[in-house]
Structure formats: C-alpha cells, structure tokens
Write a protein that holds these residues in place. Structure first.
Motif, PDB file in Angstrom:
ATOM      1  N   THR A  12       0.839  -1.176   0.000  1.00 14.16           N
ATOM      2  CA  THR A  12       0.000   0.000   0.000  1.00 14.16           C
ATOM      3  C   THR A  12       0.884   1.239   0.000  1.00 14.16           C
ATOM      4  O   THR A  12       1.805   1.352   0.794  1.00 14.16           O
ATOM      5  N   SER A  47      -3.791  13.087   3.202  1.00 11.53           N
ATOM      6  CA  SER A  47      -4.054  14.086   4.231  1.00 11.53           C
ATOM      7  C   SER A  47      -3.706  15.500   3.765  1.00 11.53           C
ATOM      8  O   SER A  47      -3.892  16.451   4.522  1.00 11.53           O
ATOM      9  N   ASP A  77       1.173   4.541   1.165  1.00  9.62           N
ATOM     10  CA  ASP A  77       0.540   5.392   2.153  1.00  9.62           C
ATOM     11  C   ASP A  77       1.383   6.581   2.571  1.00  9.62           C
ATOM     12  O   ASP A  77       0.977   7.353   3.429  1.00  9.62           O
ATOM     13  N   THR A  78       2.546   6.775   1.955  1.00  5.81           N
ATOM     14  CA  THR A  78       3.381   7.943   2.233  1.00  5.81           C
ATOM     15  C   THR A  78       3.858   8.539   0.921  1.00  5.81           C
ATOM     16  O   THR A  78       3.874   7.870  -0.117  1.00  5.81           O
ATOM     17  N   ARG A 134       4.807  11.871   5.039  1.00  9.88           N
ATOM     18  CA  ARG A 134       3.456  12.450   5.044  1.00  9.88           C
ATOM     19  C   ARG A 134       2.502  11.608   4.207  1.00  9.88           C
ATOM     20  O   ARG A 134       2.835  11.141   3.116  1.00  9.88           O
ATOM     21  N   ASP A 135       1.300  11.419   4.705  1.00  9.06           N
ATOM     22  CA  ASP A 135       0.253  10.693   3.988  1.00  9.06           C
ATOM     23  C   ASP A 135      -0.273  11.584   2.863  1.00  9.06           C
ATOM     24  O   ASP A 135      -0.713  12.710   3.114  1.00  9.06           O
TER      25      ASP A 135
END
Length: 92
Positions: free
Chosen positions: A10, A54, A12-13, A50-51
């Motif tokens: 995944t 977001s 995710d960053t 960092r995502d």
C-alpha cells in the motif's frame, strides 16, 4: 495444492509514491478541476513520511478545499503534454 502469494504494498506515504515515480492528482469535487503534482516535489515540501491523502488543496477556479486525492503512475509515454504543478511557499 500450490499456493501462490502475490506481494502488494500500500502506498501510504509520499516517500513510497516517490519511489514509484507517481503523480498526486487533486480533483475538485465541485467543478472537477484537476491539478497534478509530482510526488517528488510534494515529498521535498511536506516530508517523505506524510500521507498523501491528508494533504489539503484549494481549487483555483471555485476556491473550495473539497478535493479528492488520488495517486497515478506517471504517463510519460502516453501523454506528452501533462501539466504538472509545483508547490511553493508564499509570504504575504
């Protein structure tokens, strides 16, 4: 009889998206305006951990912050005219 396992990861960053040379696409939910950013630029601006989902983007046309974030592969071989935005700090 045989078990085949497929390894998936995944993203995710921003650092993981950077390693795959991906684009972060912000699409306004109101007017469907799109902005594309290199994950490399966003990772250097916001940090590699960092995502990407977001991040807060503001639509330039309707001035709302209601944006949907998606990640996509870089389409260098398919569309040579992709417009890519770069993040900058602005002092007011």
């Amino acid at each position: 009889m045989f078990k085949i396992t497929v390894m998936t990861q995944t993203i995710d960053t921003l650092g993981k998206a950077l390693r795959h040379n991906m684009l972060v696409v912000a699409t306004c939910r109101e007017c469907q305006n799109q902005g594309r950013f290199l994950a490399k630029d966003l990772a250097s601006f916001y940090g590699h951990g960092r995502d990407p989902f977001s991040l807060k983007f503001r639509c330039k046309q309707c001035d709302t912050r209601n944006c949907k974030i998606t990640l996509m592969d870089n389409p260098y071989d398919r569309t040579p005219e992709t417009i890519v935005w770069r993040p900058v700090k602005v002092k007011l």
